[in-house]
Design a protein around this motif. Structure first.
Motif, PDB file in Angstrom:
ATOM      1  N   HIS A  93       0.856  -1.195   0.000  1.00  0.00           N
ATOM      2  CA  HIS A  93       0.000   0.000   0.000  1.00  0.00           C
ATOM      3  C   HIS A  93       0.890   1.242   0.000  1.00  0.00           C
ATOM      4  N   ARG A  94       1.253   1.679  -1.198  1.00  0.00           N
ATOM      5  CA  ARG A  94       2.223   2.765  -1.329  1.00  0.00           C
ATOM      6  C   ARG A  94       1.581   4.093  -1.708  1.00  0.00           C
ATOM      7  N   TYR A  95       0.502   4.026  -2.494  1.00  0.00           N
ATOM      8  CA  TYR A  95      -0.236   5.236  -2.877  1.00  0.00           C
ATOM      9  C   TYR A  95      -1.506   5.259  -2.031  1.00  0.00           C
ATOM     10  N   PRO A  96      -1.916   6.449  -1.575  1.00  0.00           N
ATOM     11  CA  PRO A  96      -3.059   6.479  -0.646  1.00  0.00           C
ATOM     12  C   PRO A  96      -4.298   5.743  -1.149  1.00  0.00           C
ATOM     13  N   GLU A  97      -4.657   5.937  -2.417  1.00  0.00           N
ATOM     14  CA  GLU A  97      -5.931   5.377  -2.895  1.00  0.00           C
ATOM     15  C   GLU A  97      -5.812   4.036  -3.585  1.00  0.00           C
ATOM     16  N   LYS A  98      -4.572   3.531  -3.714  1.00  0.00           N
ATOM     17  CA  LYS A  98      -4.395   2.302  -4.487  1.00  0.00           C
ATOM     18  C   LYS A  98      -3.667   1.264  -3.652  1.00  0.00           C
ATOM     19  N   ALA A  99      -4.081   0.020  -3.814  1.00  0.00           N
ATOM     20  CA  ALA A  99      -3.363  -1.064  -3.136  1.00  0.00           C
ATOM     21  C   ALA A  99      -3.018  -2.143  -4.148  1.00  0.00           C
ATOM     22  N   LEU A 100      -1.857  -2.734  -3.927  1.00  0.00           N
ATOM     23  CA  LEU A 100      -1.426  -3.846  -4.770  1.00  0.00           C
ATOM     24  C   LEU A 100      -1.575  -5.119  -3.945  1.00  0.00           C
ATOM     25  N   LEU A 101      -2.308  -6.092  -4.500  1.00  0.00           N
ATOM     26  CA  LEU A 101      -2.545  -7.341  -3.780  1.00  0.00           C
ATOM     27  C   LEU A 101      -1.686  -8.436  -4.426  1.00  0.00           C
TER      28      LEU A 101
ATOM     29  N   THR B  15      10.906  -6.586 -11.440  1.00  0.00           N
ATOM     30  CA  THR B  15      11.119  -5.713 -10.284  1.00  0.00           C
ATOM     31  C   THR B  15      10.807  -6.435  -8.970  1.00  0.00           C
ATOM     32  N   ARG B  16       9.931  -7.439  -9.032  1.00  0.00           N
ATOM     33  CA  ARG B  16       9.609  -8.201  -7.815  1.00  0.00           C
ATOM     34  C   ARG B  16      10.239  -9.589  -7.842  1.00  0.00           C
ATOM     35  N   SER B  17      11.403  -9.713  -8.495  1.00  0.00           N
ATOM     36  CA  SER B  17      12.122 -11.002  -8.536  1.00  0.00           C
ATOM     37  C   SER B  17      12.255 -11.605  -7.149  1.00  0.00           C
TER      38      SER B  17
ATOM     39  N   VAL C  22      -7.758  -1.447  -6.617  1.00  0.00           N
ATOM     40  CA  VAL C  22      -6.954  -2.616  -6.225  1.00  0.00           C
ATOM     41  C   VAL C  22      -6.334  -3.256  -7.460  1.00  0.00           C
ATOM     42  N   LEU C  23      -5.023  -3.351  -7.409  1.00  0.00           N
ATOM     43  CA  LEU C  23      -4.268  -3.980  -8.488  1.00  0.00           C
ATOM     44  C   LEU C  23      -3.855  -5.374  -8.025  1.00  0.00           C
ATOM     45  N   ILE C  24      -4.440  -6.388  -8.641  1.00  0.00           N
ATOM     46  CA  ILE C  24      -4.135  -7.772  -8.263  1.00  0.00           C
ATOM     47  C   ILE C  24      -2.907  -8.211  -9.063  1.00  0.00           C
TER      48      ILE C  24
ATOM     49  N   MET D  30     -10.832  -2.307 -10.320  1.00  0.00           N
ATOM     50  CA  MET D  30      -9.954  -3.459 -10.077  1.00  0.00           C
ATOM     51  C   MET D  30      -9.179  -3.742 -11.346  1.00  0.00           C
ATOM     52  N   ARG D  31      -7.967  -4.177 -11.199  1.00  0.00           N
ATOM     53  CA  ARG D  31      -7.223  -4.664 -12.369  1.00  0.00           C
ATOM     54  C   ARG D  31      -6.367  -5.849 -11.971  1.00  0.00           C
ATOM     55  N   ILE D  32      -6.042  -6.629 -12.987  1.00  0.00           N
ATOM     56  CA  ILE D  32      -5.150  -7.764 -12.801  1.00  0.00           C
ATOM     57  C   ILE D  32      -3.913  -7.498 -13.642  1.00  0.00           C
TER      58      ILE D  32
ATOM     59  N   PRO E 192      -1.363   0.843 -24.975  1.00  0.00           N
ATOM     60  CA  PRO E 192      -0.089   1.003 -24.275  1.00  0.00           C
ATOM     61  C   PRO E 192      -0.258   1.993 -23.112  1.00  0.00           C
ATOM     62  N   TYR E 193       0.170   1.582 -21.935  1.00  0.00           N
ATOM     63  CA  TYR E 193      -0.123   2.343 -20.717  1.00  0.00           C
ATOM     64  C   TYR E 193       1.155   2.979 -20.160  1.00  0.00           C
ATOM     65  N   TYR E 194       2.112   2.154 -19.747  1.00  0.00           N
ATOM     66  CA  TYR E 194       3.372   2.692 -19.238  1.00  0.00           C
ATOM     67  C   TYR E 194       4.552   2.112 -20.008  1.00  0.00           C
ATOM     68  N   LEU E 195       5.556   2.964 -20.224  1.00  0.00           N
ATOM     69  CA  LEU E 195       6.882   2.525 -20.656  1.00  0.00           C
ATOM     70  C   LEU E 195       7.792   2.790 -19.464  1.00  0.00           C
TER      71      LEU E 195
ATOM     72  N   GLY F 251       7.209   6.814  -5.750  1.00  0.00           N
ATOM     73  CA  GLY F 251       6.404   6.058  -6.701  1.00  0.00           C
ATOM     74  C   GLY F 251       6.777   6.396  -8.135  1.00  0.00           C
ATOM     75  N   LYS F 252       5.822   6.201  -9.032  1.00  0.00           N
ATOM     76  CA  LYS F 252       6.112   6.402 -10.450  1.00  0.00           C
ATOM     77  C   LYS F 252       6.220   7.893 -10.775  1.00  0.00           C
ATOM     78  N   VAL F 253       7.308   8.273 -11.422  1.00  0.00           N
ATOM     79  CA  VAL F 253       7.503   9.663 -11.825  1.00  0.00           C
ATOM     80  C   VAL F 253       7.501   9.723 -13.351  1.00  0.00           C
TER      81      VAL F 253
HETATM   82  C1  PLP Z   1       2.217   0.884 -10.154  1.00  0.00           C
HETATM   83  C2  PLP Z   1       1.626   0.619  -8.856  1.00  0.00           C
HETATM   84  C3  PLP Z   1       0.276   0.850  -8.623  1.00  0.00           C
HETATM   85  C4  PLP Z   1      -0.668   1.351  -9.693  1.00  0.00           C
HETATM   86  O1  PLP Z   1      -0.299   2.619 -10.173  1.00  0.00           O
HETATM   87  P1  PLP Z   1      -1.013   3.259 -11.444  1.00  0.00           P
HETATM   88  O2  PLP Z   1      -0.188   4.467 -11.750  1.00  0.00           O
HETATM   89  O3  PLP Z   1      -2.414   3.599 -11.054  1.00  0.00           O
HETATM   90  O4  PLP Z   1      -0.987   2.241 -12.532  1.00  0.00           O
HETATM   91  C5  PLP Z   1      -0.209   0.598  -7.359  1.00  0.00           C
HETATM   92  N1  PLP Z   1       0.600   0.162  -6.364  1.00  0.00           N
HETATM   93  C6  PLP Z   1       1.906  -0.055  -6.564  1.00  0.00           C
HETATM   94  C7  PLP Z   1       2.741  -0.502  -5.414  1.00  0.00           C
HETATM   95  C8  PLP Z   1       2.469   0.152  -7.804  1.00  0.00           C
HETATM   96  O5  PLP Z   1       3.771  -0.090  -8.008  1.00  0.00           O
END
Ligand code: PLP
Length: 364
Positions: free
Chosen positions: A106-114, A128-130, A162-164, A193-195, A282-285, A331-333
């Motif tokens: 849980h790194r961004y306030p509104e988003k969680a990675l499961l 990145t998660r090797s 929530v990012l699964i 939600m996304r996977i 295409p979303y992120y590079l 986070g992502k810049v």
């Molecule tokens: C990339 C990421 C997200 C999702 O970020 P978006 O910019 O919305 O795609 C959420 N949590 C973590 C830890 C991430 O690395």
């Protein structure tokens, strides 16, 4: 580009080849198994002899011969990985401090990675998660840990998204995926939600009618796919993404910029165009994260900026992802080329894709 079909080698019956569980059970993890598909070179052999683990599906192995040999860098280790460079870390994004419960980041306030599983059917060399990925198909998260994660999401109303992820969640059995999506759908404050998955590329056989039906039933559910190179778009992969698009499932794609693999404007333009033709946006590079032994993959920041400069204005806007560097602190810049030539209080001079400079008056 005539897309390649990953035909089974002669001795494998097609019904087994098309079975995703067979593909997982028959993953290639030893030099001897790999030699049925390609001849390893001395750098690959040097990594094997040092015991570097690897794993890929037979489907992906079929893509590695001929012009597809560029894809070898993505899944077959070489001795380059044995050298650790300055600034490299096994947890380059410092995610471990954002883990309120074992399978949530849980790194961004509104988003969680499961983290729904540690297992992936192929081990990407630059992952990145090797540090979290396991070779063991049965190393899935136990129910108690799942319940804790759901409970955390339930009692944290600021989480809207929530990012699964994992591992690759689509290696889980249908019942588990359905259970998880049902549980998340019942949480009122979750809006999206996304996977995150590489399954369409490495295990396209996974997209059975029954899985697509489960995915389709849950809204709003997006898939975040992972493509690196246009040669990953095999016939089987194209069919999988089109079946998903036909089922109404929106898809984005994430790409990691990798030296000697896809750090070329023409290759990425081709990849991104092929993706939108197949209804994947295409979303992120990504700039490659500094995991241990990744120096041979990492490009200068300029490379990504030059690719963005080449794409912007030249190709369809929908085929242009955002270039980002993921950082341990923030986070992502996002990064863009600088189009400002000059600026003062009265005007800004902007240079367009064609080099023309426009004098734009600023209202006061
Ligand atoms: C990339 C990421 C997200 C999702 O970020 P978006 O910019 O919305 O795609 C959420 N949590 C973590 C830890 C991430 O690395």
């Amino acid at each position: 580009m005539p897309e390649k079909s990953a035909e089974p080698p002669g001795e494998v019956p097609r019904n087994l080849w098309n079975d995703w569980r067979w593909q997982i059970r028959n993953r290639i993890t030893t030099a001897a198994e790999l030699e049925r598909y390609i001849t390893p070179d001395e750098h690959e052999r040097a990594a094997f002899s040092r015991g570097v683990r690897f794993s890929l599906t037979p489907h992906y192995a079929r893509l590695l011969s001929g012009e597809g040999s560029v894809l070898r860098r993505l899944v077959i280790p070489t001795d380059c990985e044995l050298a650790c460079s300055e600034g490299e870390e096994s947890d380059p994004l410092h995610e471990e401090i954002y883990r309120p419960t074992p399978c949530i980041i849980h790194r961004y306030p509104e988003k969680a990675l499961l983290l729904a599983t540690n297992f992936c059917s192929a081990k990407c060399r630059y992952c990145t998660r090797s540090r979290l990925v396991s070779e063991d198909f049965d190393s899935t998260v136990d129910d108690k840990t799942f319940f804790e994660a759901i409970e955390y999401l339930r009692r944290t109303p600021e989480i809207k998204d929530v990012l699964i992820s994992g591992g690759d969640p689509l290696t889980l059995p249908d019942e588990k995926i359905e259970w998880l999506l049902d549980a998340l759908s019942e949480i009122r404050h979750i809006e999206f939600m996304r996977i995150g998955t590489k399954t369409p590329v490495v295990l396209p056989q996974r997209f059975t009618k029954s899985l697509i039906k489960i995915l389709k039933k849950h809204r709003p559910l997006w898939l975040s796919l992972h493509f690196i190179h246009p040669l990953e778009l095999s016939k089987e992969t194209i069919k999988a993404v089109n079946d998903l698009a036909d089922a109404g499932i929106p898809m984005g794609s994430q790409t990691v910029l990798l030296k000697g693999v896809n750090d070329d404007p023409g290759i990425l333009r081709k990849l991104f165009t092929e993706l939108i033709k197949n209804r994947v946006r295409p979303y992120y590079l990504y700039q490659c994260d500094p995991i241990p032994g990744s120096a041979h993959f990492r490009t200068p920041i300029e490379t990504g900026l030059n690719i963005m400069r080449y794409l912007l204005g030249r190709t369809t806007g929908y085929a242009i992802p955002q270039f980002v560097v993921d950082t341990s602190g923030g986070g992502k810049v996002p990064l863009l080329p600088d189009y400002t030539v000059k600026q003062n209080g009265d005007y800004i001079d902007l240079q367009g894709f064609n080099g023309a400079v426009t004098h734009y008056p600023i209202l006061k």
